[in-house]
Design a protein around this motif. Structure first.
Motif, PDB file in Angstrom:
ATOM      1  N   PRO A  83      24.243  44.295 -41.213  1.00  0.00           N
ATOM      2  CA  PRO A  83      23.232  43.692 -42.103  1.00  0.00           C
ATOM      3  C   PRO A  83      23.753  42.453 -42.820  1.00  0.00           C
ATOM      4  CG  PRO A  83      23.192  46.077 -42.308  1.00  0.00           C
ATOM      5  CD  PRO A  83      24.417  45.740 -41.501  1.00  0.00           C
ATOM      6  N   LEU A  84      25.040  42.471 -43.234  1.00  0.00           N
ATOM      7  CA  LEU A  84      25.597  41.303 -43.916  1.00  0.00           C
ATOM      8  C   LEU A  84      25.641  40.105 -42.977  1.00  0.00           C
ATOM      9  CD1 LEU A  84      26.931  39.930 -46.310  1.00  0.00           C
ATOM     10  CD2 LEU A  84      29.127  40.876 -45.553  1.00  0.00           C
ATOM     11  N   GLU A  85      26.020  40.322 -41.716  1.00  0.00           N
ATOM     12  CA  GLU A  85      26.045  39.231 -40.745  1.00  0.00           C
ATOM     13  C   GLU A  85      24.656  38.616 -40.583  1.00  0.00           C
ATOM     14  OE1 GLU A  85      27.613  40.700 -37.120  1.00  0.00           O
ATOM     15  OE2 GLU A  85      29.552  41.273 -37.962  1.00  0.00           O
ATOM     16  N   LEU A  86      23.640  39.464 -40.511  1.00  0.00           N
ATOM     17  CA  LEU A  86      22.275  38.959 -40.360  1.00  0.00           C
ATOM     18  C   LEU A  86      21.813  38.235 -41.618  1.00  0.00           C
ATOM     19  CD1 LEU A  86      20.737  42.033 -38.528  1.00  0.00           C
ATOM     20  CD2 LEU A  86      21.211  39.799 -37.539  1.00  0.00           C
ATOM     21  N   ALA A  87      22.198  38.744 -42.770  1.00  0.00           N
ATOM     22  CA  ALA A  87      21.809  38.102 -44.028  1.00  0.00           C
ATOM     23  C   ALA A  87      22.455  36.729 -44.150  1.00  0.00           C
ATOM     24  CB  ALA A  87      22.196  38.984 -45.208  1.00  0.00           C
ATOM     25  N   VAL A  88      23.726  36.633 -43.783  1.00  0.00           N
ATOM     26  CA  VAL A  88      24.419  35.350 -43.850  1.00  0.00           C
ATOM     27  C   VAL A  88      23.772  34.356 -42.890  1.00  0.00           C
ATOM     28  CG1 VAL A  88      26.590  34.201 -43.274  1.00  0.00           C
ATOM     29  CG2 VAL A  88      26.613  36.288 -44.647  1.00  0.00           C
ATOM     30  N   ALA A  89      23.395  34.849 -41.702  1.00  0.00           N
ATOM     31  CA  ALA A  89      22.789  33.962 -40.711  1.00  0.00           C
ATOM     32  C   ALA A  89      21.431  33.440 -41.154  1.00  0.00           C
ATOM     33  CB  ALA A  89      22.649  34.695 -39.383  1.00  0.00           C
TER      34      ALA A  89
END
Length: 358
Positions: A83-89
């Motif tokens: 989820p953090l990777e998607l949020a950063v993206a």
């Protein structure tokens, strides 16, 4: 001749000095207020949209991981980094804050996202024009929950049900024989742990688990040997008395003929079985509480009746003779996207694509 003369009376000209400055000052408050509404509030909506998109994508991704393998410690957990990777993206400055919450009992994954900005208080974004009104920052965040798990309904052709206890016994037995075994409904050995549930000669008349596809039964389709199940309510489904193929035999035999054709073409027929956790026995049949839906690859079966399609390749796989009734095959795990309905139900080998639940 008299003349009219205009004179400055009591310094009136001096009293009007500075009036424009006061009006401009007062109007600036209103102008800054409108700027705060149009620009700062617009910024907040923009930030909220990014955070909500990130939360939705993160929850769906996390639920998708859990739906495939709940034992994935790194992926299906509160510590998952997906989820953090998607949020950063999805963030314009790659600074969003993310927290996860996985509930494996409820089959839900919740992702919370919060704003973050260099120089601002955590969870907040700075405001521009609203600072003139005393508002320097605003807290903003988003939340999404996605569910995974088994389907909660579907239309079942040839609705043959097995007990949950029988399913667990089958999995334990088949694990020692390359994944394939007999899933038995009635066995010569009535001392097995599940005998009181599914070795049902003295509980369910006929010792069988056909759900009744007659038109007067809940969920039945008249004359089609099809039963539509809905696991989201408390419906108890009627069983067909005896161990003969239920309902209009020709329609149900046609479904079995379809299994035969598929097995001859592919080596097996892939079918769904309703799994029940409880059965009661009113006169003339049984009432079944359905808990989930399991997927099987069926290679052979031995049902009541003579010859194909009631019996198919049963002699090729030892282990079910005499009064034994059942199917030979393997329990499979699969992702269903079209045939079944709902989601978030008990995962008995069949899962639906994850879906947002709030």
């Amino acid at each position: 001749m008299r003349r009219l003369e205009v004179r400055n009376i009591s310094g009136a000209e001096g009293n009007e000095r500075g009036a424009t400055s006061v009006m401009v000052a007062l109007l600036m408050v209103a102008l800054l207020g409108f700027a705060a509404i149009s620009i700062d509030v617009g910024k907040l909506y923009w930030e909220k949209a990014q955070l909500q998109n990130a939360a939705d994508a993160g929850a769906l991704a996390l639920a998708g991981i859990c739906g495939k393998d709940e034992s994935d410690v790194g992926g299906c957990s509160n510590a998952s980094g997906v989820p953090l990777e998607l949020a950063v993206a999805s963030s314009h400055d790659a600074l969003s804050l993310v927290s996860n919450s996985v509930d494996k009992l409820a089959n839900t994954a919740t992702v919370s996202t919060r704003s973050s900005e260099t120089g601002a208080t955590p969870n907040s974004v700075s405001l521009w024009f609203a600072q003139a009104l005393g508002f320097d920052e605003a807290a903003i965040g988003a939340r999404a929950t996605a569910a995974w798990g088994g389907p909660t309904g579907g239309a079942f052709a040839f609705p043959l049900a097995f007990s949950e206890c029988a399913l667990h016994e089958f999995i334990a037995t088949s694990a020692a024989v390359s994944g394939k075994s007999w899933l038995k409904y009635k066995d010569d050995d009535d001392q097995l742990p599940c005998s009181s549930i599914y070795h049902a000669a003295n509980i369910v008349p006929g010792g069988w688990g056909y759900l009744n596809p007659e038109a007067d039964a809940p969920g039945a389709s008249d004359g089609a040997c099809v039963l539509t199940l809905d696991l989201t309510d408390t419906t108890v489904y009627e069983g067909s008395a005896g161990n003969s193929i239920p309902g209009s035999g020709s329609e149900c035999k046609a479904k079995l003929d379809g299994w035969v054709g598929e097995a001859e073409a592919n080596g097996y027929a892939e079918v769904y079985f309703p799994i029940f956790s409880k059965v009661t026995t009113p006169p003339g049949g049984g009432n079944y509480t359905i808990q989930g839906i399991a997927a099987f690859r069926v290679y052979a079966w031995k049902l009541s009746g003579g010859g194909t399609p009631e019996t198919f390749e049963a002699n090729s796989y030892p282990g079910c003779s005499g009064n034994c009734r059942g199917v030979y095959g393997e329990f499979v795990r699969m992702l269903d996207e079209d045939e079944l309905t709902g989601g978030g139900g008990r995962n008995l080998g069949v899962t639906r694509p994850p879906s947002l639940s709030d």
